[in-house]
Design a protein around this motif. Structure first.
Motif, PDB file in Angstrom:
ATOM      1  N   ASN A 109       0.806  -1.219   0.000  1.00  0.00           N
ATOM      2  CA  ASN A 109       0.000   0.000   0.000  1.00  0.00           C
ATOM      3  C   ASN A 109       0.842   1.273   0.000  1.00  0.00           C
ATOM      4  N   VAL A 110       2.133   1.118  -0.167  1.00  0.00           N
ATOM      5  CA  VAL A 110       3.047   2.267  -0.189  1.00  0.00           C
ATOM      6  C   VAL A 110       3.291   2.673  -1.637  1.00  0.00           C
ATOM      7  N   THR A 111       3.219   3.977  -1.900  1.00  0.00           N
ATOM      8  CA  THR A 111       3.407   4.492  -3.258  1.00  0.00           C
ATOM      9  C   THR A 111       4.708   5.283  -3.327  1.00  0.00           C
ATOM     10  N   LEU A 112       5.452   5.062  -4.399  1.00  0.00           N
ATOM     11  CA  LEU A 112       6.660   5.837  -4.676  1.00  0.00           C
ATOM     12  C   LEU A 112       6.492   6.557  -6.009  1.00  0.00           C
ATOM     13  N   GLU A 113       6.736   7.860  -5.985  1.00  0.00           N
ATOM     14  CA  GLU A 113       6.634   8.683  -7.186  1.00  0.00           C
ATOM     15  C   GLU A 113       8.031   9.077  -7.647  1.00  0.00           C
ATOM     16  N   VAL A 114       8.283   8.928  -8.944  1.00  0.00           N
ATOM     17  CA  VAL A 114       9.591   9.223  -9.505  1.00  0.00           C
ATOM     18  C   VAL A 114       9.714  10.723  -9.795  1.00  0.00           C
ATOM     19  N   MET A 115      10.797  11.323  -9.328  1.00  0.00           N
ATOM     20  CA  MET A 115      11.115  12.713  -9.642  1.00  0.00           C
ATOM     21  C   MET A 115      12.491  12.747 -10.304  1.00  0.00           C
ATOM     22  N   HIS A 116      12.555  13.208 -11.538  1.00  0.00           N
ATOM     23  CA  HIS A 116      13.831  13.310 -12.229  1.00  0.00           C
ATOM     24  C   HIS A 116      14.598  14.488 -11.634  1.00  0.00           C
ATOM     25  N   THR A 117      15.780  14.204 -11.075  1.00  0.00           N
ATOM     26  CA  THR A 117      16.574  15.238 -10.402  1.00  0.00           C
ATOM     27  C   THR A 117      18.007  15.219 -10.915  1.00  0.00           C
ATOM     28  N   PRO A 118      18.211  15.576 -12.195  1.00  0.00           N
ATOM     29  CA  PRO A 118      19.560  15.540 -12.753  1.00  0.00           C
ATOM     30  C   PRO A 118      20.446  16.627 -12.159  1.00  0.00           C
ATOM     31  N   GLY A 119      21.738  16.429 -12.301  1.00  0.00           N
ATOM     32  CA  GLY A 119      22.715  17.381 -11.781  1.00  0.00           C
ATOM     33  C   GLY A 119      23.952  16.640 -11.335  1.00  0.00           C
ATOM     34  N   HIS A 120      23.758  15.726 -10.407  1.00  0.00           N
ATOM     35  CA  HIS A 120      24.863  14.846 -10.015  1.00  0.00           C
ATOM     36  C   HIS A 120      25.207  13.937 -11.188  1.00  0.00           C
ATOM     37  N   THR A 121      24.188  13.354 -11.795  1.00  0.00           N
ATOM     38  CA  THR A 121      24.306  12.594 -13.038  1.00  0.00           C
ATOM     39  C   THR A 121      23.053  12.877 -13.871  1.00  0.00           C
ATOM     40  N   PRO A 122      23.120  12.660 -15.200  1.00  0.00           N
ATOM     41  CA  PRO A 122      21.963  12.981 -16.054  1.00  0.00           C
ATOM     42  C   PRO A 122      20.735  12.125 -15.773  1.00  0.00           C
ATOM     43  N   GLU A 123      20.936  10.863 -15.354  1.00  0.00           N
ATOM     44  CA  GLU A 123      19.808   9.939 -15.179  1.00  0.00           C
ATOM     45  C   GLU A 123      19.253   9.936 -13.761  1.00  0.00           C
ATOM     46  N   HIS A 124      19.817  10.743 -12.874  1.00  0.00           N
ATOM     47  CA  HIS A 124      19.467  10.687 -11.455  1.00  0.00           C
ATOM     48  C   HIS A 124      17.971  10.938 -11.220  1.00  0.00           C
ATOM     49  N   ILE A 125      17.370  10.063 -10.433  1.00  0.00           N
ATOM     50  CA  ILE A 125      15.986  10.247 -10.012  1.00  0.00           C
ATOM     51  C   ILE A 125      15.907  10.158  -8.488  1.00  0.00           C
ATOM     52  N   SER A 126      14.872  10.755  -7.918  1.00  0.00           N
ATOM     53  CA  SER A 126      14.569  10.633  -6.495  1.00  0.00           C
ATOM     54  C   SER A 126      13.200   9.983  -6.378  1.00  0.00           C
ATOM     55  N   PHE A 127      12.909   9.468  -5.193  1.00  0.00           N
ATOM     56  CA  PHE A 127      11.636   8.779  -4.983  1.00  0.00           C
ATOM     57  C   PHE A 127      10.870   9.450  -3.848  1.00  0.00           C
ATOM     58  N   VAL A 128       9.706   9.973  -4.181  1.00  0.00           N
ATOM     59  CA  VAL A 128       8.848  10.617  -3.191  1.00  0.00           C
ATOM     60  C   VAL A 128       7.901   9.565  -2.628  1.00  0.00           C
ATOM     61  N   LEU A 129       7.845   9.442  -1.314  1.00  0.00           N
ATOM     62  CA  LEU A 129       7.110   8.368  -0.648  1.00  0.00           C
ATOM     63  C   LEU A 129       5.761   8.846  -0.118  1.00  0.00           C
ATOM     64  N   TYR A 130       4.721   8.076  -0.431  1.00  0.00           N
ATOM     65  CA  TYR A 130       3.369   8.315   0.075  1.00  0.00           C
ATOM     66  C   TYR A 130       2.892   7.051   0.783  1.00  0.00           C
ATOM     67  N   ASP A 131       2.440   7.203   1.989  1.00  0.00           N
ATOM     68  CA  ASP A 131       1.936   6.052   2.741  1.00  0.00           C
ATOM     69  C   ASP A 131       0.445   5.876   2.478  1.00  0.00           C
ATOM     70  N   ARG A 132       0.018   4.641   2.260  1.00  0.00           N
ATOM     71  CA  ARG A 132      -1.387   4.295   1.990  1.00  0.00           C
ATOM     72  C   ARG A 132      -1.943   5.197   0.882  1.00  0.00           C
ATOM     73  N   ASP A 133      -3.083   5.848   1.111  1.00  0.00           N
ATOM     74  CA  ASP A 133      -3.704   6.676   0.074  1.00  0.00           C
ATOM     75  C   ASP A 133      -3.507   8.157   0.326  1.00  0.00           C
ATOM     76  N   GLN A 134      -2.449   8.524   1.016  1.00  0.00           N
ATOM     77  CA  GLN A 134      -2.199   9.927   1.322  1.00  0.00           C
ATOM     78  C   GLN A 134      -1.875  10.704   0.058  1.00  0.00           C
ATOM     79  N   THR A 135      -2.265  11.961   0.047  1.00  0.00           N
ATOM     80  CA  THR A 135      -1.984  12.831  -1.096  1.00  0.00           C
ATOM     81  C   THR A 135      -0.829  13.779  -0.804  1.00  0.00           C
ATOM     82  N   VAL A 136      -0.328  13.774   0.431  1.00  0.00           N
ATOM     83  CA  VAL A 136       0.839  14.584   0.772  1.00  0.00           C
ATOM     84  C   VAL A 136       2.006  13.635   1.024  1.00  0.00           C
ATOM     85  N   PRO A 137       3.209  14.013   0.612  1.00  0.00           N
ATOM     86  CA  PRO A 137       4.346  13.101   0.749  1.00  0.00           C
ATOM     87  C   PRO A 137       4.844  13.005   2.188  1.00  0.00           C
TER      88      PRO A 137
END
Length: 472
Positions: A109-137
């Protein structure tokens, strides 16, 4: 939801396990190559690790993503950002899900949203975590994007991997990525991929986690609004990247053999060490002073302490077999440590306690700082500073010449052959390793300056004070 933090102090590397206790599933973010700690924790919590996720192609440790996938059949969430040069070559071998900015995936029931965050490397992504059905990270796994008090350096591709022209571009991309980061709610927790001691930034904080709001107030990079000034600051005074970073980029992009397929090192008799020196790299893991008092000619000294892995990455050749002189009960931990940075050619261990005095025939002298300075002023010794560029530029002895410890093997021929070499670092730890490297390369007339630059500064200060007193 369950969140567990794993930290490898030897590499200043952080990874995380997120579990859904309702479904019993778990995911590991940026796993290390040694996956046993994750498996033990999952078993303890009654969870099954079903997936891993990587923020980018790492340069400072071997990722455990392929290890997990090959051994357990886990799904790997990998970046599909960046150009063709930044795609995972081993993705076709495993159950890989290539993800882009804005996509989401679930673990229970945990959701991870991909955020492209280049700078350190071109392909770098971060993962924003949402618990259950929450709309705020709840939080964001930032990898090498945002650290506590610092951000990821953009120059590694150019400095370590040799990809020209990427530093300035990466710095500009980082500036734009930080704008997106600052739009997250202030309460969002920040879970970075590294802590203090990592070479992936200039001045990482020792606190393990933070929040977006706190970083906006305290992190130098998030407080800068002028892009040109930001780029200049970010690309100035970055530490010199370790030699092994280029190799890490390669193995984490193309893949590396799983650890269960690597042979266990054999135990060899002490009387074989002289022959081993002729055919492979032999590393003596005793402390520097003990090594300096007597060692086997041709061996190098890397003390087995918290810095062993990092210095092995600097000083050991990935393309040669390795023999280690250490206590026999350290074999497994040393092998695990070396495997964490891809040094899989550790093939032999010799019990260092069984070496005899007749074998420990080489040594080197320790000089006090005042003796070394007097000799240098008289032109009788060549002073070699093996500290890093930032240390040197902050302050150095004017008679000294600098070659970074990790570059000695490739640059030792620059040293004069007609006078002794007196070596110093900051306090005397690195200089002892440097002396061992030089001796192993045939530079035998070498001296360690006890106490390092700290002792040199004290002597110079005392001389200045004495001179002023005399002039009065």
């Amino acid at each position: 939801m369950l969140l567990r933090y794993f930290y490898d102090e030897k590499l200043a590397q952080a990874s995380y396990m997120v579990g859904c206790q309702k479904t019993g599933e778990a995911i590991v973010i940026d796993p290390a190559r040694n996956i046993e700690p994750y498996l033990k924790e999952a078993e303890k919590e009654g969870l099954r690790i079903s997936a891993t996720a990587e923020t980018h192609i790492h340069a400072d440790f071997v990722s455990g993503t392929r290890e997990f996938a090959k051994r357990l059949g886990t799904t790997a969430y990998l970046s599909n950002e960046g150009d063709a040069s930044w795609k995972y070559g081993f993705a076709s071998e495993i159950d890989a899900r290539l993800v882009k900015d804005g996509e989401t995936f679930k673990v229970g029931n945990v959701t991870l949203e991909v955020m492209h965050t280049p700078g350190h490397t071109p392909e770098h992504i971060s993962f924003v975590l949402y618990d259950r059905d929450q709309t705020v990270p709840m939080g964001i796994f930032t990898g090498d994007f945002v650290f506590v008090g610092d951000i990821g350096r953009p120059d590694l591709l150019e400095e370590a991997a040799g990809i020209q022209g990427t530093t300035a571009l990466g710095a500009k991309q980082m500036f734009q990525s930080l704008k997106r980061f600052k739009q997250l709610p202030d309460f969002t927790q920040v879970w970075p991929g590294h802590g203090a001691g990592s070479a992936c930034g200039k001045a990482l904080g020792a606190v393990p986690t933070s929040t977006v709001g706190y970083e906006k107030v305290t992190n130098w990079a998030l407080r800068m609004e002028d892009e040109a000034a930001f780029v200049k600051e970010l690309t100035t005074d970055q530490p010199e990247p370790p030699n092994y970073f280029a190799m890490m980029k390669k193995v984490n992009k193309e893949g590396i053999v799983v650890t269960t397929e690597v042979d266990r090192p054999r135990l060899a008799e002490a009387n074989t060490v002289e022959e081993l020196v002729k055919t492979m790299q032999v590393v003596d893991t005793r402390d520097g002073k003990t090594f300096g008092a007597g060692h086997v000619p041709g061996t190098i000294n890397i003390p087995y302490n918290s810095k062993f892995v990092a210095w092995a990455g600097w000083l050991v050749d990935f393309n040669q077999d390795i023999a280690i002189l250490a206590a026999t009960d350290q074999l497994e931990t040393i092998q695990t440590d070396l495997q964490s940075i891809g040094l899989d050619r550790f093939v032999t261990l010799i019990d260092v306690e069984k070496l005899t005095a007749s074998q420990l025939t080489e040594s080197y002298p320790d000089w006090t700082a005042d003796k070394a300075i007097a000799a240098a002023e008289a032109g009788d010794v060549y002073v070699l500073d093996v500290r890093n560029k930032t240390e040197w530029e902050k302050s150095h002895y004017e008679q000294a010449h600098r070659i970074l410890l990790g570059k000695l093997a490739s640059r030792h021929e620059e040293l004069p052959s007609d006078q002794p070499i007196a070596v110093h670092c900051a306090s005397g730890v690195r200089s002892r390793m440097a002396v061992s490297v030089l001796q192993s390369l045939g530079v035998k007339n070498v001296i360690n300056i006890d106490g390092g630059y700290a002792a040199i500064e004290d002597v110079l200060h005392d001389q200045t004070v004495a001179g002023k007193a005399t002039s009065r």
